[in-house]
Structures are given as structure tokens and as C-alpha cells.
Design a protein around this motif. Structure first.
Motif, mmCIF file in Angstrom:
data_model
loop_
_atom_site.group_PDB
_atom_site.id
_atom_site.type_symbol
_atom_site.label_atom_id
_atom_site.label_comp_id
_atom_site.label_asym_id
_atom_site.label_seq_id
_atom_site.Cartn_x
_atom_site.Cartn_y
_atom_site.Cartn_z
ATOM 1 N N GLN A 72 -26.253 20.016 40.003
ATOM 2 C CA GLN A 72 -24.965 20.196 40.672
ATOM 3 C C GLN A 72 -24.774 21.671 40.898
ATOM 4 O OE1 GLN A 72 -21.283 18.580 39.744
ATOM 5 N NE2 GLN A 72 -22.083 16.847 38.584
ATOM 6 N N LEU A 73 -24.335 22.027 42.101
ATOM 7 C CA LEU A 73 -24.190 23.444 42.432
ATOM 8 C C LEU A 73 -22.735 23.793 42.734
ATOM 9 C CD1 LEU A 73 -27.057 24.373 44.933
ATOM 10 C CD2 LEU A 73 -26.870 24.992 42.529
ATOM 11 N N HIS A 74 -22.285 24.879 42.114
ATOM 12 C CA HIS A 74 -20.979 25.435 42.473
ATOM 13 C C HIS A 74 -21.195 26.748 43.218
ATOM 14 C CE1 HIS A 74 -18.149 23.326 39.398
ATOM 15 N NE2 HIS A 74 -18.994 22.480 39.947
ATOM 16 N N PHE A 75 -20.444 26.944 44.293
ATOM 17 C CA PHE A 75 -20.516 28.224 44.980
ATOM 18 C C PHE A 75 -19.489 29.161 44.370
ATOM 19 C CE2 PHE A 75 -19.658 31.397 48.233
ATOM 20 C CZ PHE A 75 -20.953 31.824 48.459
ATOM 21 N N ILE A 76 -19.941 30.354 43.942
ATOM 22 C CA ILE A 76 -19.040 31.274 43.242
ATOM 23 C C ILE A 76 -19.000 32.658 43.892
ATOM 24 C CG2 ILE A 76 -19.344 30.067 41.036
ATOM 25 C CD1 ILE A 76 -21.192 32.369 40.155
ATOM 26 N N GLY A 77 -19.635 32.792 45.066
ATOM 27 C CA GLY A 77 -19.666 34.098 45.731
ATOM 28 C C GLY A 77 -18.590 34.206 46.802
ATOM 29 N N HIS A 78 -18.630 35.297 47.514
ATOM 30 C CA HIS A 78 -17.687 35.482 48.612
ATOM 31 C C HIS A 78 -18.191 34.679 49.819
ATOM 32 C CE1 HIS A 78 -14.705 37.304 51.112
ATOM 33 N NE2 HIS A 78 -15.627 37.675 51.967
ATOM 34 N N LEU A 79 -17.333 33.822 50.359
ATOM 35 C CA LEU A 79 -17.770 32.929 51.444
ATOM 36 C C LEU A 79 -17.087 33.286 52.748
ATOM 37 C CD1 LEU A 79 -19.462 30.474 52.229
ATOM 38 C CD2 LEU A 79 -17.587 29.004 51.494
ATOM 39 N N GLN A 80 -17.911 33.504 53.783
ATOM 40 C CA GLN A 80 -17.357 33.724 55.113
ATOM 41 C C GLN A 80 -17.312 32.396 55.850
ATOM 42 O OE1 GLN A 80 -20.292 36.648 55.774
ATOM 43 N NE2 GLN A 80 -18.812 38.325 55.922
ATOM 44 N N SER A 81 -16.302 32.252 56.719
ATOM 45 C CA SER A 81 -16.109 30.978 57.419
ATOM 46 C C SER A 81 -17.350 30.553 58.195
ATOM 47 C CB SER A 81 -14.932 31.080 58.379
ATOM 48 O OG SER A 81 -13.794 31.526 57.695
ATOM 49 N N ASN A 82 -18.116 31.521 58.705
ATOM 50 C CA ASN A 82 -19.293 31.142 59.497
ATOM 51 C C ASN A 82 -20.431 30.568 58.648
ATOM 52 O OD1 ASN A 82 -20.175 33.489 58.324
ATOM 53 N ND2 ASN A 82 -20.582 34.591 60.225
ATOM 54 N N LYS A 83 -20.291 30.641 57.323
ATOM 55 C CA LYS A 83 -21.297 30.015 56.445
ATOM 56 C C LYS A 83 -20.762 28.710 55.838
ATOM 57 C CE LYS A 83 -24.261 33.650 56.340
ATOM 58 N NZ LYS A 83 -24.073 34.807 55.465
ATOM 59 N N ALA A 84 -19.574 28.307 56.290
ATOM 60 C CA ALA A 84 -18.921 27.139 55.669
ATOM 61 C C ALA A 84 -19.709 25.853 55.886
ATOM 62 C CB ALA A 84 -17.504 26.986 56.213
ATOM 63 N N LYS A 85 -20.432 25.784 56.990
ATOM 64 C CA LYS A 85 -21.158 24.551 57.308
ATOM 65 C C LYS A 85 -22.232 24.266 56.262
ATOM 66 C CE LYS A 85 -23.632 22.194 60.953
ATOM 67 N NZ LYS A 85 -23.752 22.053 62.399
ATOM 68 N N THR A 86 -23.067 25.282 56.007
ATOM 69 C CA THR A 86 -24.108 25.103 54.984
ATOM 70 C C THR A 86 -23.463 24.876 53.619
ATOM 71 O OG1 THR A 86 -25.390 26.691 56.243
ATOM 72 C CG2 THR A 86 -26.262 26.075 54.107
ATOM 73 N N ALA A 87 -22.418 25.630 53.326
ATOM 74 C CA ALA A 87 -21.762 25.515 52.022
ATOM 75 C C ALA A 87 -21.254 24.090 51.793
ATOM 76 C CB ALA A 87 -20.612 26.518 51.925
ATOM 77 N N ALA A 88 -20.654 23.500 52.825
ATOM 78 C CA ALA A 88 -20.083 22.148 52.682
ATOM 79 C C ALA A 88 -21.176 21.108 52.458
ATOM 80 C CB ALA A 88 -19.265 21.791 53.920
#
Ligand SMILES: *Cc1c(COP(=O)(O)O)cnc(C)c1O
Length: 228
Positions: A72-88
């Protein structure tokens, strides 16, 4: 080394939790694997670690492709909206939502793949101009706005307090984050959650964070060693 470090940290979580009258089962260890290869994640996974934290989207997605074990992965860094697709797509939880534009982008991409996405609100609890996060007074408004986004599930709060040498100096910030979460919970937020998550504490101060109510601690160096 990783196995040994995990064992020491698990023992310490139990010891600190019991010392302050908490149930150790409420506290989840996030192994922060940024800048370490996927082989380090697999080694930790072989020793029972299932939850990992990553800070960079590109790095995380490369590692996810390499992994042969389930994590299971949690994202804990600074996220820019243009990377939201991969993050989701690759994260179970995004811990660092601090503005509505990012929340809207995550909601849109979660909708495309028909999933619900757990998030935390990152709060700049020490009002440190060098740190990201919504200011404590603005957390309520952000949560209200996010409540209109059907694919996002706010589970609690996350913080990175200002850098301090003595872990005791972080205690008031951890305390303040817990108070803020209680205030927001009393206003009706997080009501569908089994517990309100509080992600706080790192290698140097997770013991203090546990005493102040952390449910997620983010530990990198103490598990994997110094980052290059
Ligand atoms: C790197 C990082 C950690 C882990 O820090 P350590 O001191 O290595 O335990 C925790 N939280 C965040 C947000 C990080 O970026």
C-alpha cells in the motif's frame, strides 16, 4: 539491517503506546522509501511491512512497475495538479492535499477510473512560510469545499512541523494538530471514518507524535538508513 530496524521500531511503537495508555494497534507505520530502490521495499515487505510512503510521482511509478509484491502506498510529497492523474492511479492515500485545485484534479482522475481516493489534509501547523500545507484557520473551508467532491474521502490531517533539533520542540505542534482534528470532527467532518487519521512524526520524533495521538507515523531513515 532493514529487518532489524523494523523490529526495533515496532517494539518502540508498542512501548511508547502502552506507556501513554494507547492501543498500539491504532498506530500504523509508514516506511518512507523515497530515494531507495524497489529492492529495499521488497526487503521490508518480506519482513512484514505493507505500508510505504513516497514523495515523488515519477520515482514512485517506476518502483511500482518493478515491484513484485503487494504494497500500500501513501503519497507524502508535494503534489502538483498536473501529476494528479498518476497519483490517483498508484496511491492508496494522498496525504498532502492542501488546496482545492489539487483536490478537484484528484477527484476528476479518480472518477475516470471509478475509484474513491482517501486523502488527508496537510496542515501547516507551525505556520512556517517554508512549509506547504493549509493554514490551520483555513482547514475547515477546504474540507467544506472538498465535501462537494464525491470521489474524495478525507480521513484526517497530516503535518510536517518546522524543523527542530530537540524532538520535544515538535510536541506543541503535534498537540495542536490533534486539537484541530478534534475541533473539525466536532463540526461533523470525518464522520464516516472509523478513526480520524493523524499523520505526524518521523524518525527523530515519532515517539513524541505517538504520545500526542499520531495514527500514522512516517519513518524513513530509521528503517532504510541515510538517504544519498
Ligand atoms: C522524508 C520524509 C519523512 C521521513 O523522514 P525521516 O527523517 O527519514 O524518517 C517523513 N515525512 C515526510 C513528509 C518526508 O518527506
Amino acid at each position: 539491517m532493514i529487518a532489524y530496524n523494523l523490529k526495533i521500531i515496532r517494539e518502540k511503537i508498542i512501548q511508547v503506546a502502552e506507556g501513554c495508555g494507547r492501543d498500539p494497534a491504532e498506530i500504523q507505520l509508514i516506511a518512507v522509501s523515497k530515494k531507495f530502490p524497489s529492492s529495499s521495499i521488497e526487503e521490508a515487505a518480506r519482513h512484514g511491512q505493507t505500508l510505504f510512503g513516497e514523495n515523488y510521482i515519477q520515482e514512485a511509478s517506476e518502483k511500482v512497475d518493478e515491484l513484485t509484491c503487494d504494497v500500500q502506498l501513501h503519497f507524502i510529497g508535494h503534489l502538483q495538479s498536473n501529476k494528479a492523474k498518476t497519483a490517483a492511479r498508484i496511491f492508496h492515500m494522498i496525504e498532502t492535499v492542501d488546496n482545492f485545485k489539487l483536490a478537484r484534479a484528484l477527484n476528476k482522475h479518480a472518477e475516470e477510473i471509478q475509484r474513491n481516493l482517501k486523502i488527508l489534509i496537510q496542515v501547516n501547523i507551525g505556520k512556517d512560510p517554508r512549509k506547504s500545507g493549509v493554514l490551520p484557520d483555513d482547514a475547515r473551508k477546504l474540507l467544506e469545499d472538498i465535501s462537494t467532491l464525491p470521489r474524495l474521502e478525507p480521513c484526517g490531517l497530516m503535518t510536517m512541523p518546522p524543523f527542530v533539533k530537540d524532538p520535544e520542540e515538535a510536541r506543541p505542534h503535534f498537540y495542536n494538530l490533534r486539537r484541530l482534528s478534534e475541533e473539525l470532527a466536532s463540526q461533523g467532518f470525518f464522520k464516516d471514518q472509523p478513526i480520524v487519521e493523524l499523520s505526524m512524526g518521523m524518525s527523530s520524533d515519532y515517539h513524541v507524535a505517538i504520545e500526542e495521538g499520531a495514527t500514522l507515523i512516517r519513518v524513513g531513515t530509521a528503517i532504510f538508513g541515510q538517504r544519498k
